[in-house]
Structures are given as structure tokens and as C-alpha cells.
Design a protein around this motif. Structure first.
Motif, mmCIF file in Angstrom:
data_model
loop_
_atom_site.group_PDB
_atom_site.id
_atom_site.type_symbol
_atom_site.label_atom_id
_atom_site.label_comp_id
_atom_site.label_asym_id
_atom_site.label_seq_id
_atom_site.Cartn_x
_atom_site.Cartn_y
_atom_site.Cartn_z
ATOM 1 N N GLY A 475 46.607 3.073 -6.149
ATOM 2 C CA GLY A 475 45.613 3.791 -6.938
ATOM 3 C C GLY A 475 46.225 4.944 -7.701
ATOM 4 N N ALA A 476 47.185 5.632 -7.086
ATOM 5 C CA ALA A 476 47.882 6.718 -7.780
ATOM 6 C C ALA A 476 48.667 6.175 -8.964
ATOM 7 N N ARG A 477 49.329 5.051 -8.756
ATOM 8 C CA ARG A 477 50.076 4.438 -9.859
ATOM 9 C C ARG A 477 49.133 3.982 -10.967
ATOM 10 N N ALA A 478 47.987 3.431 -10.578
ATOM 11 C CA ALA A 478 47.028 2.970 -11.584
ATOM 12 C C ALA A 478 46.479 4.140 -12.393
ATOM 13 N N LEU A 479 46.125 5.243 -11.718
ATOM 14 C CA LEU A 479 45.569 6.381 -12.435
ATOM 15 C C LEU A 479 46.626 7.020 -13.327
ATOM 16 N N ALA A 480 47.869 7.076 -12.850
ATOM 17 C CA ALA A 480 48.944 7.634 -13.676
ATOM 18 C C ALA A 480 49.107 6.829 -14.964
ATOM 19 N N GLY A 481 48.920 5.517 -14.872
ATOM 20 C CA GLY A 481 49.019 4.685 -16.063
ATOM 21 C C GLY A 481 47.797 4.763 -16.950
ATOM 22 N N GLU A 482 46.662 5.091 -16.352
ATOM 23 C CA GLU A 482 45.407 5.133 -17.106
ATOM 24 C C GLU A 482 45.269 6.425 -17.899
ATOM 25 N N LEU A 483 45.680 7.546 -17.317
ATOM 26 C CA LEU A 483 45.551 8.836 -17.988
ATOM 27 C C LEU A 483 46.514 8.918 -19.171
ATOM 28 N N ALA A 484 46.160 9.742 -20.147
ATOM 29 C CA ALA A 484 46.956 9.814 -21.370
ATOM 30 C C ALA A 484 48.335 10.405 -21.125
ATOM 31 N N ASP A 485 48.433 11.398 -20.236
ATOM 32 C CA ASP A 485 49.703 12.084 -20.037
ATOM 33 C C ASP A 485 49.761 12.603 -18.611
ATOM 34 N N ALA A 486 50.387 11.828 -17.718
ATOM 35 C CA ALA A 486 50.433 12.193 -16.306
ATOM 36 C C ALA A 486 51.778 11.812 -15.726
ATOM 37 N N ARG A 487 52.259 12.601 -14.784
ATOM 38 C CA ARG A 487 53.516 12.351 -14.079
ATOM 39 C C ARG A 487 53.199 12.149 -12.610
ATOM 40 N N LEU A 488 53.736 11.075 -12.014
ATOM 41 C CA LEU A 488 53.481 10.760 -10.615
ATOM 42 C C LEU A 488 54.637 11.233 -9.748
ATOM 43 N N LEU A 489 54.318 12.054 -8.744
ATOM 44 C CA LEU A 489 55.251 12.505 -7.719
ATOM 45 C C LEU A 489 54.913 11.754 -6.437
ATOM 46 N N THR A 490 55.890 11.047 -5.873
ATOM 47 C CA THR A 490 55.656 10.208 -4.696
ATOM 48 C C THR A 490 56.023 10.945 -3.417
ATOM 49 N N LEU A 491 55.117 10.921 -2.450
ATOM 50 C CA LEU A 491 55.409 11.422 -1.114
ATOM 51 C C LEU A 491 55.719 10.217 -0.235
ATOM 52 N N ASP A 492 56.965 10.087 0.169
ATOM 53 C CA ASP A 492 57.392 8.967 1.007
ATOM 54 C C ASP A 492 57.047 9.302 2.448
ATOM 55 N N GLY A 493 55.797 9.041 2.792
ATOM 56 C CA GLY A 493 55.334 9.402 4.122
ATOM 57 C C GLY A 493 53.999 8.762 4.413
ATOM 58 N N TYR A 494 53.248 9.383 5.324
ATOM 59 C CA TYR A 494 52.031 8.804 5.869
ATOM 60 C C TYR A 494 50.882 9.807 5.793
ATOM 61 N N GLY A 495 49.646 9.265 5.862
ATOM 62 C CA GLY A 495 48.472 10.123 5.933
ATOM 63 C C GLY A 495 47.774 10.261 4.607
ATOM 64 N N HIS A 496 46.668 10.993 4.646
ATOM 65 C CA HIS A 496 45.789 11.140 3.489
ATOM 66 C C HIS A 496 45.900 12.550 2.939
ATOM 67 N N THR A 497 46.501 12.685 1.823
ATOM 68 C CA THR A 497 46.773 13.892 1.039
ATOM 69 C C THR A 497 48.035 14.603 1.522
ATOM 70 N N ALA A 498 48.807 15.041 0.541
ATOM 71 C CA ALA A 498 50.004 15.827 0.840
ATOM 72 C C ALA A 498 49.631 17.225 1.307
ATOM 73 N N LEU A 499 48.445 17.714 0.924
ATOM 74 C CA LEU A 499 48.053 19.058 1.328
ATOM 75 C C LEU A 499 47.999 19.183 2.837
ATOM 76 N N ILE A 500 47.402 18.197 3.509
ATOM 77 C CA ILE A 500 47.240 18.298 4.961
ATOM 78 C C ILE A 500 48.337 17.559 5.717
ATOM 79 N N ASN A 501 49.270 16.948 4.994
ATOM 80 C CA ASN A 501 50.462 16.351 5.581
ATOM 81 C C ASN A 501 51.658 16.947 4.855
#
Length: 554
Positions: A475-501
Motif C-alpha cells: 500500500g505504501a508503494r502504491a500510494l507513493a506511485g499514485e501521489l504526484a511527488d512522493a518519496r518512499l522510505l522503507t523500514l525493514d522491520g515489523y509492526g504497525h507504524t514506525a512511530l510506535i516501532n
């Protein structure tokens, strides 16, 4: 989505003792989605680029300490119920703020949405304040709010008393229904909820959409004196951010979207009957199944000192889990039914540390025929509104009003079996997560369903976690491709949201981007600070993280 229970310290998910730590971040609900027969008009206009809504007055914010001597300020904003009629009925939004901690270094205001829909920002921002990157806390006033329809704002509340709400919750099984009677009880409960909501405040139900909240956010931006918006949204908050970016593309200063919802999949199609639920379109079932498989594999690959449920190998631990779930289907352990356990496992995987360890301990107690213990957490920071009403109807009002879902009661069992065939127990959980929508009585008057590629004043930063049990990395990859100008940063890990992980690597990139607009190089990947099932901390010892690594894969 959301569930029942009281928020605890960390963000999304439910620990196995039944507490949902940030109960409104995208999915701890196992019951929320739409089925309406009327046709949209309001945001069909927005999606088609029709005339802008009439101008609404900017609210005045009278900030006062939430608690005398406390670190947070509170305010109330008055905004139109219907932006097409700004002179008509109004609703109130409850806000909370923590001022920038670095004197003389303030950049501006960062708005934060904790997800949901239905996440109470006045609760979850204070609870999670310490998880924001240090530089962000130093340089920004951080402001959050309870979106319209939620918590301490003008709220969707379909019960006359809390006792009525409690009785309604008890009228349906927790989590996944098992057998024809429980399925019928679940559908009957949501029909009853829809009836109650239609009687209480039907006008409000039509005006709690994501589009309405995006318009609120733009008024709040003006109310704090910001010419452009700086924003961090997690989980469902990414859909709110994407909606704002396409309704107000020229007003974006910086926007970080963490654990992204595929906007097209969420909003695709006209409201009414739909062959799949929102979550099955998003692929949440498959993503959760993949994370559960990793949980069992990693658990089986370590000792019982680190993962209490380990059976000494990945295959043996998977077999042990399957046997436990089969046992619970026919012989529940007190309140711990198959349905409750399956839902608790999925949401328990949201937070790696200590969530995964807690899930393993609880599963082992169930295996031994004992009820799981309440997980102990450090005391949360005091919040201004510690226990607002957060009924299922608040999340349902948003989701069921704007995202297509099946209308036929029988569809949910059929989809459950299909999802179970491809995603096991996690598939059953996500198939029923939209059940509230089968009879939902209202359609959003203002609904944005695209396009999603309007050029924004500044590029957006998206953060996607590789193994996310709620919002798939795809979904992150899809949204990055859908938005006009977005950069995707990947967290190679587990869980829901980087904020709480947390990842110190992600925090550095987010800080630089939010402060001065610097994006990470294309293809950048970060690691989490703490791996699953860390070694127990010796008495008197100091816990150390697993470190962080950024590598450029461009």
C-alpha cells in the motif's frame, strides 16, 4: 480501525490481556464498514474539480493549560458542520498542544493525526509524545485534535447512557464470530447500532467524512497562523493526509505519512454494495498472515526465555499455534474464545517491543489452560481528556460513510472463508472488520475519491514498514506511485507504524525532512532499533537497542 477498550501507552493494537494501546489507529476494530443505497453528491463535486466550498470563518483558539502546571495546552475550535453551508450548524473540535521545547529554534506547528478513523488525538498525542523524534519536539509545536465525530469533539454517540453502550457491546461476540448463531448475533448487533445512530443525530453522520476533516485541518492550520501545513499522519491518518494534499495541494509545506493506506483501494468505486470489504481490497489479511508467520518462525527459532510460546522450531511452533486455535474454537477458556484470541493476536502484532513478547506469553498461558495476565505498562503521561467515549460507531461513521463494502449479511461469512483460505486466522479477523457497515444508515455528503496526483507545493515523505499487520507495505508503494511527488522510505522491520516501532534511522530522516525539506535518497532503507524477542534485561541492567542502519538502494 478501532475496537473497544481504553487507550494505553503505546499506539496501535491490543495486548493479549485485552487492552488496546492506541485503540483508534486504523484497525483494532473488528467491526466497521458501509452499505448504503443512496447516491453521493457532495464530493462527487470535489472529485470532479467543481466549485470550491464557500469560505468558512477561521476559528479563534484560546489555549489554556489542560491541567494546571502540566505540559499540554488545550483549546476548542468551532467549525461548520457542512462546509457547503458555513453559516449553518457548527461542531466543536477538541485540540491539544505541546510547545516546542528548544527555545529560539522553533520552526512552526506540526499537526498530528494518530489514525483510526476515530483516533482521539487529545489522548494519543500526549501518550505518544515521547516517541516523536527529539529534534521534532525541539523545533515544532505539536498539535493534535479529536476529529469531528470523535471523543471530546462533537461526537457520534448512539447511546443514551454508557450502560446502554456496554450492554450493546456484550450483545455480540468479541472478535470473529464462530458458528451460525454468533454470526447472526453479530449482524443483529450492528443492525441495532445502525438503528440507534439513525435516530440520535442523522445529520452529524453525513458530515464526519475524511474530506470534512481535511477541511477542518485547513482551518486549524490558519488558526495557528501557518501559511502552509506541516503534518504527520499514521495509519488512517495517511489517507487524511493524502486527501488534504489533493484538496489543498498549494498549502503543503511538509507531510510525512507513516504506514500508508492505499488511497485508491480505500475509496475506489461508488458507495453501495461491493464485492470485497475495504480491508480485503487493501490486502490487510494477507499482510497480517505474513507477519503472523514471521512471528511464529522467529518465536520457534529462539528459546522460551525470549519467546514463551516457542516449541523449539518454526514448524513445531506453527503446529502448536494451529492446535491452540482449533482447541479454542470448541473449548473457549473463559472469555478467551477463538474469535477474541484471533483478533487479539493480529492487533498484538502491531507493536514489536514489548507487544510480541506479550502475545507469546499470553498464547503460552492459553496453551497451558490458564487465562492470560494483564500486561503491565509504565504509567502514561497524564492527558487532558483521559477517558472520552470512543464507541464503535465513531469509526463506523467515517468508514461506512465513505468506503464501499458489502451490503449482504451473508457476504461476510463467504468472504471469511475465502480470506481464511488465503490468510488463515488473520483472514477471518479482517473479513469481519467491516461488518458494522452492513446496515449503516448514512452516506457522507462530502467524499473525496480522487484524483490523487495533484502536484503539491512540496514533495511528501512516505514511510512503509516491510512487515505490517494492518497496512501492507504494498500500500505504501502504491500510494507513493499514485501521489504526484512522493518519496518512499522503507523500514525493514515489523509492526504497525514506525512511530510506535522506533528506528533512529527513520527519526533522523523524518526530522531533516520536517525541519528543512531534505528527502532521503531514493531507495533508502532503515532498520528498527529493537528486533523481535530481544534478550531479557538483567535485573539492574540497561536495555540496549538493536541499532539502526540506512542503506541507499538506488
Amino acid at each position: 480501525m478501532s475496537g473497544t477498550g481504553r487507550p494505553a501507552v503505546k499506539g496501535d493494537g491490543m495486548d493479549m490481556a485485552g487492552v488496546i494501546p492506541g485503540r483508534r489507529c486504523w484497525t483494532a476494530v473488528v467491526a466497521v464498514m458501509v452499505a448504503c443505497s443512496t447516491v453521493l453528491t457532495g464530493t462527487d463535486r470535489a472529485a470532479a474539480g467543481g466549485p470550491p466550498a464557500p469560505t468558512a470563518p477561521v476559528p479563534r483558539l484560546d489555549w489554556q493549560p489542560c491541567v494546571p502546571g502540566g505540559p499540554f495546552d488545550c483549546a476548542t475550535a468551532t467549525v461548520p458542520l457542512d462546509y457547503g453551508d458555513p453559516g449553518g450548524r457548527t461542531v466543536e473540535l477538541a485540540l491539544v498542544r505541546h510547545r516546542a521545547t528548544g527555545p529560539g529554534r522553533r520552526v512552526g506547528t506540526l499537526f498530528f493525526n494518530p489514525g483510526g478513523p476515530g483516533g482521539p488525538g487529545t489522548v494519543q498525542m500526549p501518550q505518544n509524545y515521547g516517541l516523536f523524534p527529539r529534534e521534532v519536539r525541539e523545533r515544532f509545536d505539536i498539535v493534535s485534535w479529536d476529529p469531528r465525530g470523535v471523543g471530546s469533539s462533537t461526537a457520534v454517540d448512539c447511546f443514551a447512557t454508557r450502560q446502554e453502550a456496554t450492554a450493546w457491546t456484550a450483545s455480540k461476540p468479541a472478535g470473529v464470530p464462530v458458528g451460525a448463531k454468533q454470526r447472526a448475533d453479530t449482524i443483529a448487533a450492528y443492525r441495532d447500532l445502525a438503528r440507534r445512530c439513525a435516530q440520535r443525530d442523522p445529520e452529524l453522520l453525513r458530515h464526519v467524512s475524511t474530506t470534512d476533516s481535511a477541511r477542518d485541518l485547513d482551518l486549524l492550520r490558519q488558526a495557528v497562523g501557518e501559511p502552509r501545513l506541516t503534518y504527520l499522519g499514521i495509519s488512517y491518518g495517511t489517507f487524511l493526509g493524502a486527501t488534504y494534499a489533493n484538496l489543498f495541494p498549494g498549502k503543503v509545506r511538509a507531510m510525512t505519512l507513516d504506514s500508508n493506506v492505499d488511497a485508491r483501494a480505500y475509496a475506489d468505486g461508488a458507495l453501495g454494495d461491493a464485492p470485497l470489504t475495504t480491508f480485503l481490497r487493501l490486502g490487510s489479511d494477507r499482510s497480517a498472515a505474513e507477519v503472523l508467520e514471521r512471528f511464529l518462525t522467529l518465536c520457534g527459532s529462539t528459546t522460551t526465555a525470549r519467546c514463551a510460546f516457542s516449541a523449539g522450531g518454526a514448524q513445531a511452533t506453527r503446529a502448536k499455534f494451529d492446535e491452540l486455535m482449533r482447541r479454542l474454537r470448541t473449548h473457549p477458556l473463559g472469555d478467551w474464545t477463538y474469535g477474541r484470541t484471533a483478533a487479539a493476536v493480529v492487533t498484538g502484532l502491531y507493536v514489536v517491543d514489548p507487544g510480541w513478547t506479550d502475545v507469546a506469553r499470553a498464547l503460552q498461558r492459553l496453551w497451558q489452560g490458564r487465562v492470560p495476565e494483564q500486561a503491565q505498562r509504565p504509567a502514561a503521561q497524564p492527558v487532558p481528556h483521559p477517558d472520552p467515549y470512543l464507541g464503535d460507531e465513531q469509526a463506523a461513521a467515517v468508514l461506512c460513510g465513505e468506503s464501499p463494502n458489502p451490503r449482504s449479511p451473508g457476504a461476510y461469512h463467504t468472504l471469511e472463508e475465502q480470506a481464511a483460505a488465503r490468510a488463515g486466522d488473520a483472514g477471518r479477523v479482517w473479513a469481519w472488520a467491516a461488518a458494522a457497515c452492513v446496515s449503516w444508515p448514512a452516506v457522507a455528503a462530502d467524499r473525496y475519491s480522487g484524483p490523487w496526483n495533484r502536484p503539491t507545493a512540496r514533495p511528501l515523505l512516505l514511510v512503509g514498514t516491510r512487515y505490517d499487520p494492518a497496512t501492507p507495505y504494498a500500500g505504501a508503494r502504491a500510494l507513493a506511485g499514485e501521489l504526484a511527488d512522493a518519496r518512499l522510505l522503507t523500514l525493514d522491520g515489523y509492526g504497525h507504524t514506525a512511530l510506535i516501532n522506533p528506528s533512529a534511522c527513520v527519526a533522523r530522516y523524518e526530522s531533516r525532512y520536517l525541519i528543512d525539506g531534505t528527502l532521503p535518497p531514493p531507495g533508502t532503507t532503515c532498520r528498527q532499533d529493537t528486533a523481535p524477542f530481544p534478550a531479557p534485561t538483567p535485573v539492574g541492567g540497561v536495555a540496549t537497542g538493536g541499532g539502526a542502519l540506512a542503506r541507499d538502494r538506488s
